[in-house]
Design an enzyme around this catalytic site. Structure first.
Site, mmCIF file in Angstrom:
data_model
loop_
_atom_site.group_PDB
_atom_site.id
_atom_site.type_symbol
_atom_site.label_atom_id
_atom_site.label_comp_id
_atom_site.label_asym_id
_atom_site.label_seq_id
_atom_site.Cartn_x
_atom_site.Cartn_y
_atom_site.Cartn_z
ATOM 1 N N GLU A 151 -6.840 2.117 -5.920
ATOM 2 C CA GLU A 151 -7.076 2.174 -7.363
ATOM 3 C C GLU A 151 -5.855 1.848 -8.203
ATOM 4 O O GLU A 151 -5.653 2.447 -9.278
ATOM 5 C CB GLU A 151 -7.590 3.566 -7.733
ATOM 6 N N TYR A 189 -13.356 13.887 -0.122
ATOM 7 C CA TYR A 189 -14.226 13.068 -0.959
ATOM 8 C C TYR A 189 -15.583 13.748 -1.181
ATOM 9 O O TYR A 189 -15.987 14.030 -2.309
ATOM 10 C CB TYR A 189 -14.468 11.709 -0.305
ATOM 11 N N ASP A 245 0.312 24.890 2.430
ATOM 12 C CA ASP A 245 1.137 25.177 3.602
ATOM 13 C C ASP A 245 1.057 24.129 4.703
ATOM 14 O O ASP A 245 1.197 24.439 5.879
ATOM 15 C CB ASP A 245 0.765 26.551 4.193
ATOM 16 N N PRO A 280 -5.605 -2.193 4.826
ATOM 17 C CA PRO A 280 -6.056 -1.119 5.711
ATOM 18 C C PRO A 280 -7.152 -0.219 5.155
ATOM 19 O O PRO A 280 -7.716 0.580 5.906
ATOM 20 C CB PRO A 280 -4.774 -0.299 5.939
ATOM 21 N N TYR A 281 -7.461 -0.309 3.872
ATOM 22 C CA TYR A 281 -8.419 0.614 3.280
ATOM 23 C C TYR A 281 -9.542 -0.138 2.581
ATOM 24 O O TYR A 281 -9.469 -1.350 2.373
ATOM 25 C CB TYR A 281 -7.708 1.549 2.302
ATOM 26 N N GLN A 336 0.871 -1.173 0.000
ATOM 27 C CA GLN A 336 0.000 0.000 0.000
ATOM 28 C C GLN A 336 0.912 1.227 0.000
ATOM 29 O O GLN A 336 1.505 1.573 1.008
ATOM 30 C CB GLN A 336 -0.925 0.009 1.217
ATOM 31 N N GLY A 337 1.034 1.867 -1.172
ATOM 32 C CA GLY A 337 2.023 2.920 -1.332
ATOM 33 C C GLY A 337 1.551 4.325 -1.061
ATOM 34 O O GLY A 337 2.352 5.195 -0.736
ATOM 35 N N GLN A 338 0.279 4.585 -1.248
ATOM 36 C CA GLN A 338 -0.217 5.943 -1.042
ATOM 37 C C GLN A 338 -0.229 6.265 0.452
ATOM 38 O O GLN A 338 -0.638 5.411 1.252
ATOM 39 C CB GLN A 338 -1.630 6.071 -1.608
ATOM 40 N N ARG A 373 -9.285 -2.893 8.357
ATOM 41 C CA ARG A 373 -9.615 -1.657 7.645
ATOM 42 C C ARG A 373 -9.633 -0.484 8.618
ATOM 43 O O ARG A 373 -10.410 -0.455 9.573
ATOM 44 C CB ARG A 373 -10.973 -1.817 6.961
ATOM 45 N N THR A 374 -8.805 0.514 8.375
ATOM 46 C CA THR A 374 -8.642 1.631 9.302
ATOM 47 C C THR A 374 -9.961 2.339 9.571
ATOM 48 O O THR A 374 -10.215 2.796 10.691
ATOM 49 C CB THR A 374 -7.606 2.625 8.740
ATOM 50 N N GLU A 380 -9.844 12.386 -5.205
ATOM 51 C CA GLU A 380 -10.929 11.725 -4.494
ATOM 52 C C GLU A 380 -12.288 12.398 -4.667
ATOM 53 O O GLU A 380 -13.316 11.714 -4.738
ATOM 54 C CB GLU A 380 -10.581 11.624 -3.005
ATOM 55 N N HIS A 409 -16.177 3.247 -7.262
ATOM 56 C CA HIS A 409 -15.239 4.309 -6.878
ATOM 57 C C HIS A 409 -13.844 4.020 -7.402
ATOM 58 O O HIS A 409 -13.214 4.884 -8.036
ATOM 59 C CB HIS A 409 -15.216 4.429 -5.356
ATOM 60 N N GLU A 410 -13.356 2.810 -7.150
ATOM 61 C CA GLU A 410 -11.995 2.491 -7.582
ATOM 62 C C GLU A 410 -11.890 2.465 -9.106
ATOM 63 O O GLU A 410 -10.870 2.871 -9.677
ATOM 64 C CB GLU A 410 -11.552 1.155 -6.992
ATOM 65 N N HIS A 421 -11.477 5.935 -10.526
ATOM 66 C CA HIS A 421 -10.107 6.446 -10.415
ATOM 67 C C HIS A 421 -9.299 6.213 -11.699
ATOM 68 O O HIS A 421 -8.261 6.860 -11.892
ATOM 69 C CB HIS A 421 -9.381 5.765 -9.256
#
Length: 629
Positions: A301, A410, A399, A296-297, A165-167, A581-582, A348, A325-326, A329
């Site tokens: 996508e 979203y 910032d 975790p999600y 999971q890279g993002q 899943r978080t 998103e 949704h995916e 993307h």
């Protein structure tokens, strides 16, 4: 991706220089090369890279998976373009063990790793001289982006599993490259894994696996379109494939595959609906993999291989908005990508709008309108919690301002586009959105770019932009007064049932026939203070503890824990032990923690047994709750 997205800092007001394509020096084969934006608002401070001087355009991975050592090791060969006179390239590195850096001919290059800076990691500087292709030999052990699962953490309980999971910026923990969404790269990979495991990646598989004769097989993949580095993904395990359509299919563990295939069987129709709305699907195949519960999600996508949580499997396709949704993307996020994380709503928010249009095409207007109403309610709830003037409630986050969460990135983003659709009509709005995707295909974008594009190609003038509150929608906190409100009749029956229950405890008679969105609406509308007797009656009458729908089950457990309902504790422990899943895990631990002397010992006991099975992103979110001891 369905999750609450942390927003990383932008650097405002800094100068940035564009390198004209004719001035770049490239030794790599001809490939699609995406531009890097040069405006100050496109300068990504979550990376150490200096793309105006030298940047990566292609990554070739040759890696071995070691499940015993939880290590990935091998080489990454990078193709580079550089401005005249530039002799150094800066990459992102977090915890990589680098053994050598060489030219294509094998000549050693000078390199160094600078001081680390928290989540950002450290700069990896390579003196490239005239070299335009370099090879980095390295390994990564227990990388934050990689979740190594023991056999007992899988459905089959026989073989280990790996997924990435890279993002947002975790791929720098297993790939040495410039890890920024604005520096798009093509890539290829050769991955070896022990038999009988299969490997999938977010690229098209090349040929069949090669038997290496040593108990291992090699798998090859390629992505010939430039993507943001966080979209390079891998999974490996005991998985099988089931086709859905000519270009769609789903992977899963054998024990899960049948249910996964049933739940995703509308996917080919979704792709066709998406194409009718906003143009051709440009990635070739659209496959999915349903991962073990530790993912975790809700979904990720990754191009040509969407990663999905098993928690969306309800048996009735009531939660397949996640798949829509995916898929969406593939246009918003993957095709056109936010150049910096402070513009994540371009990813998103646009996707959430697109998702709802696909849901409407496949499942009808009623379901689409109900899901819009749920999303709108989440915006209002977030604004009530953090304040309508909170900086984090703006779509564009400069910032280093922290976003107020997914209801903003979203849902507010989708509400913005829905407001424009209502104002100018679907036909005109759809024509604008399609040309936005076409014009910026395989390129990064910023809020300033979409503002100017809207003004020129939809709104038409500065005066009209002011009337429609275009700038306020993107840059100001809160919710503009011209927001398109959800259909007041979407939940009329459910809201009446909620009011009746709140008045005299009358339980709804039509619960079994309600949609999942209707059940979620009712559960979200319940009075928050309930006695043990009232909770027991609710559970007995509605079968809440035995629900096969994880969204509904989560809402019930959260309510029960918030009221110190002892009979729900074993259910919460089982749920937290099987779901990573978080979105579910963090709020349930937070609900326990908020109950002080009753809930905190329970939270500590459960977490002690579940923490090691959670992804680093989930662990981090729960660790922060426990830090408030």
């Amino acid at each position: 991706m369905r999750r609450i997205l942390p927003v990383l800092a932008l650097m405002a007001g800094a100068a940035c220089t564009t390198i004209p394509p004719e001035a770049m020096q490239e030794a790599a084969p001809a490939r699609m090369v995406a531009p890097v934006l040069a405006t100050p608002d496109a300068l990504d401070t979550s990376t150490y890279a200096q793309p105006q001087l030298a940047r990566v355009t292609h990554v070739a991975l040759n890696l071995d998976l070691d499940f015993v050592a939880r290590r990935i090791a091998g080489t990454a060969t990078l193709d580079i373009v550089a401005a005249p006179g530039a002799d150094t390239i800066v990459l992102d590195d977090k915890g990589l063990a680098i053994t050598s850096v060489t030219t294509e001919a094998g000549r050693p290059l000078q390199w160094s790793v600078g001081a680390a800076d928290g989540e950002k990691g450290a700069p990896l500087e390579i003196v490239i001289g005239a070299a335009r292709r370099v090879t980095i030999a390295y390994s990564a052990v227990d990388a934050d982006a990689l979740q190594w699962l023991a056999p007992e953490q899988t459905a089959g309980r026989e073989h280990p599993f790996l997924f990435s999971q890279g993002q947002s910026i975790l791929n720098r923990t297993w790939i040495p490259t410039q890890d920024s969404p604005g520096i798009r790269q093509t890539w290829e990979a050769r991955i070896t894994a022990p038999k009988p495991l299969d490997v999938v990646m977010s690229g098209i598989q090349q040929g069949t696996p090669e038997d290496l004769g040593d108990g291992r097989r090699a798998f090859r993949f390629a992505m010939d379109k430039p993507v943001a580095p966080y979209l390079i993904a891998i999974a490996a395990g005991d998985i099988d494939f089931a086709p859905i359509g000519s270009r769609t299919g789903v992977w899963a563990e054998p024990a899960t595959l049948g249910r996964a295939h049933y739940e995703t069987s509308d996917t080919e129709r979704m792709v066709e609906a998406a194409e009718r709305l906003y143009g051709p699907y440009r990635w070739g195949r659209y496959d999915m993999i349903v991962l073990p519960p530790a993912f975790p999600y809700g979904g990720m996508e990754n191009p040509v291989m969407t990663f999905l949580t098993p928690t969306f499997i309800a048996g009735d396709r009531s939660l397949t908005g996640l798949v829509a949704h995916e898929l969406a993307h593939s246009w918003s996020g993957n095709l056109v990508t936010n150049a910096v994380w402070g513009d994540s709503w371009l990813n998103e928010g646009v996707t959430s709008y697109f998702e709802n249009r696909i849901v409407e095409e496949i499942y009808g207007t009623k379901r689409a309108r109900q899901e819009v109403a749920l999303d709108y309610a989440a915006i209002i709830e977030t604004l009530a919690e953090v304040g309508e003037d909170a900086p984090g409630t703006a779509l564009h986050q400069p910032d280093g301002t922290e976003s107020a969460g997914s209801a903003i990135i979203y849902n507010k983003g989708a509400a913005f586009l829905r407001t424009l659709e209502q104002e100018y009509g679907r036909e005109r709005f759809d024509a604008w959105l399609r040309q936005w995707f076409d014009k910026h295909a395989f390129q990064p974008a910023t809020s300033a770019m979409i503002y100017e594009d809207l003004k020129a190609n939809l709104v038409g003038s500065e005066a009209e932009a002011e009337r429609i509150k275009l700038r306020e929608w993107i840059y100001a906190p809160g919710l503009p007064e011209n927001v398109a409100k959800p259909d007041p009749a979407a939940f009329a029956e459910i809201d009446a049932a909620s009011a009746a229950y709140a008045k005299d405890g009358s339980l709804p008679s039509g619960w079994a026939a309600w949609t999942s969105a209707e059940r979620q609406r009712f559960l979200q509308s319940l009075p928050q203070e309930r006695s043990a007797g009232q909770l027991a009656t609710l559970d007995s009458a509605l079968g809440l503890s035995t629900s096969g729908n994880n969204e509904e089950l989560f809402l019930w457990i959260e309510l029960a824990l918030a009221n110190r309902y002892d009979p729900a504790v074993p259910l919460a422990e089982r749920f937290l032990g099987r779901v990573g899943r978080t979105k579910f895990v963090r709020p349930l631990f937070a609900a326990l923690w908020a109950q002080g002397d009753w809930g905190r010992p329970i939270a500590r006991r459960i977490y002690a047994g579940t923490r090691d099975g959670y992804h680093a992103a989930t662990r981090g979110s729960v660790d922060r709750i426990f830090a408030n001891d």
